[in-house]
Design a protein around this motif. Structure first.
Motif, mmCIF file in Angstrom:
data_model
loop_
_atom_site.group_PDB
_atom_site.id
_atom_site.type_symbol
_atom_site.label_atom_id
_atom_site.label_comp_id
_atom_site.label_asym_id
_atom_site.label_seq_id
_atom_site.Cartn_x
_atom_site.Cartn_y
_atom_site.Cartn_z
ATOM 1 N N GLN A 198 0.842 -1.192 0.000
ATOM 2 C CA GLN A 198 0.000 0.000 0.000
ATOM 3 C C GLN A 198 0.881 1.247 0.000
ATOM 4 N N LEU A 199 0.566 2.205 -0.870
ATOM 5 C CA LEU A 199 1.261 3.482 -0.831
ATOM 6 C C LEU A 199 0.906 4.252 0.433
ATOM 7 N N TYR A 200 -0.236 3.924 1.009
ATOM 8 C CA TYR A 200 -0.822 4.691 2.111
ATOM 9 C C TYR A 200 -0.160 4.429 3.460
ATOM 10 N N CYS A 201 0.364 3.202 3.644
ATOM 11 C CA CYS A 201 0.926 2.857 4.948
ATOM 12 C C CYS A 201 1.759 1.593 4.833
ATOM 13 N N ALA A 202 2.523 1.329 5.882
ATOM 14 C CA ALA A 202 3.309 0.090 5.947
ATOM 15 C C ALA A 202 2.394 -1.092 6.239
ATOM 16 N N ASN A 203 2.836 -2.288 5.884
ATOM 17 C CA ASN A 203 2.026 -3.482 6.138
ATOM 18 C C ASN A 203 1.668 -3.631 7.612
ATOM 19 N N GLU A 204 2.618 -3.268 8.481
ATOM 20 C CA GLU A 204 2.408 -3.426 9.916
ATOM 21 C C GLU A 204 1.308 -2.515 10.455
ATOM 22 N N ALA A 205 0.897 -1.532 9.660
ATOM 23 C CA ALA A 205 -0.131 -0.579 10.111
ATOM 24 C C ALA A 205 -1.511 -0.881 9.550
ATOM 25 N N LEU A 206 -1.633 -1.895 8.720
ATOM 26 C CA LEU A 206 -2.870 -2.103 7.962
ATOM 27 C C LEU A 206 -4.110 -2.322 8.826
ATOM 28 N N ALA A 207 -3.944 -2.902 9.997
ATOM 29 C CA ALA A 207 -5.115 -3.212 10.824
ATOM 30 C C ALA A 207 -5.450 -2.113 11.817
ATOM 31 N N ILE A 208 -4.742 -0.998 11.780
ATOM 32 C CA ILE A 208 -5.152 0.142 12.597
ATOM 33 C C ILE A 208 -6.577 0.512 12.179
ATOM 34 N N PRO A 209 -7.504 0.629 13.107
ATOM 35 C CA PRO A 209 -8.910 0.845 12.724
ATOM 36 C C PRO A 209 -9.145 2.134 11.946
ATOM 37 N N TYR A 210 -8.247 3.108 12.067
ATOM 38 C CA TYR A 210 -8.402 4.357 11.325
ATOM 39 C C TYR A 210 -7.815 4.247 9.917
ATOM 40 N N ILE A 211 -7.287 3.051 9.594
ATOM 41 C CA ILE A 211 -6.852 2.731 8.231
ATOM 42 C C ILE A 211 -7.837 1.742 7.616
ATOM 43 N N SER A 212 -8.149 0.692 8.364
ATOM 44 C CA SER A 212 -9.124 -0.321 7.932
ATOM 45 C C SER A 212 -10.268 -0.370 8.950
ATOM 46 N N PRO A 213 -11.249 0.526 8.813
ATOM 47 C CA PRO A 213 -12.332 0.601 9.811
ATOM 48 C C PRO A 213 -13.096 -0.701 10.020
#
Length: 359
Positions: A297-312
């Motif tokens: 993702q251009l938007y964030c690192a893989n480790e951040a994908l499950a942050i609810p403000y990224i993937s609600p």
């Protein structure tokens, strides 16, 4: 797919086939990222109808600074997987007010209802101008004032830069300065709206507002909202859907693309963030398998994908939120593409006519 080919499914009519073929013709994913961003706005921009007013504004930086303070507290547990550059805005926060001319008299009074709009574009494309096909109709049909924000895009600005900008825009509505020209708006008279990534950002914003104790808006409209950047749902991997899907079959929809100033800077920054994450060894907030594949993702690192403000969709709870309406806007896109195709054909016909007359 080209227009000369048969539709991939017998159920497709000619209009749908032409629309999807035209969409693929632009092939934005093979262009340098900054060229794709400019072309997307150019292709989707529409003329302002006679009954609509558009007022462009630049928000005072104090709204974003207040937003940064809230985000620093609310995202502290995730700071090891975030790039720090989001705190250094690369441009002022722009937006545009959109309203029907008949509503102009209420400009300096307390507004009856406001729609805070966040445009779509997979977090790396789009602007208020490219998505006016929605905001113009919101203003006309809802008889509301629409405030559409030009939030920062990836890869130039990654998460939580768009969230920072959406919160800042909301704070602007709640507590405008004298120079804004309107009185503070009751949050219950504000509805968030967005399509695709904008719908996901709208939902992420109200989740953040809830979690930090800030006033919640009156509701939310999400049109095909992007709520799962892990792409974990089975339909994404369905071979039959793959035959007809007009989006590229890759996680994140596009790679950084050909070398360019923006692409080269992104690669350097992504490497620095990866090194930071490796050094910090944070608790992984997504499935461990995502650490075994390159960033997608251009938007964030893989480790951040499950942050609810990224993937609600992965939020622990959607409780205590205002009413939410989710709808599909696929057929709206098809209509837009058909209109663009007609415009393209008419342009070719006129050009050919001019050449014949000149000769």
């Amino acid at each position: 797919m080209s227009i000369s080919e048969e539709p991939p499914l017998k159920s497709w009519d000619l209009e749908l086939h032409l629309a999807v073929a035209t969409f693929k013709k632009y092939n934005l994913w093979k262009l340098p990222i900054e060229e794709a961003q400019k072309l997307f706005i150019q292709v989707n921009k529409i003329e302002i109808p006679s009954n609509i007013v558009v007022d462009k504004v630049i928000l005072d930086e104090r709204y974003r600074q207040e937003s940064i303070e809230h985000l620093e507290k609310g995202l502290k547990q995730y700071e090891d997987v975030l790039e720090e550059k989001w705190k250094e805005p690369n441009k002022p926060l722009h937006g545009e007010w959109i309203y029907a001319k008949e509503e102009e008299k209420s400009k300096n009074n307390e507004m009856d209802k406001v729609i805070l709009h966040m445009h779509g574009g997979a977090y790396h494309l789009g602007s208020p101008e490219s998505n006016r096909v929605f905001t113009f109709k919101f203003a006309e049909y809802a008889k509301a004032r629409v405030f559409s924000i030009d939030y920062r895009l990836a890869p130039q600005s990654q998460f939580p830069a768009p969230l920072c900008d959406s919160v800042a825009a909301y704070l602007y509505l709640l507590n405008p300065g004298f120079e804004a020209g309107f009185k503070p708006i009751n949050p219950k008279r504000i509805v968030f709206a967005g399509e695709s990534a904008g719908g996901g950002l709208a939902l992420a914003t109200i989740l953040f507002l809830r979690d930090t104790g800030l006033p919640l808006p009156g509701g939310l409209i999400g049109m095909s909202p992007s709520v799962d950047l892990t792409h974990s749902m089975p339909s994404f991997w369905d071979a039959e859907i793959e035959k007809v899907d007009f989006l590229p079959k890759k996680l994140g929809f596009r790679e950084i693309g050909p070398s360019s100033p923006v692409a080269d800077e992104y690669i350097v920054n992504a490497k620095a963030l990866s090194d930071k994450i490796a050094q910090k060894k944070p608790t992984i907030v997504v499935h461990p398998s995502f650490t075994e594949i390159p960033r997608f993702q251009l938007y964030c690192a893989n480790e951040a994908l499950a942050i609810p403000y990224i993937s609600p969709m992965l939020a622990e709870s959607l409780g205590d939120l205002p009413p939410i309406l989710c709808v599909s806007y696929f057929f709206v896109i098809i209509i837009i593409i058909l209109l663009l195709l007609m415009k393209y054909i008419i342009t070719l016909i006129l050009a050919s006519w001019r050449v014949r007359n000149a000769s």
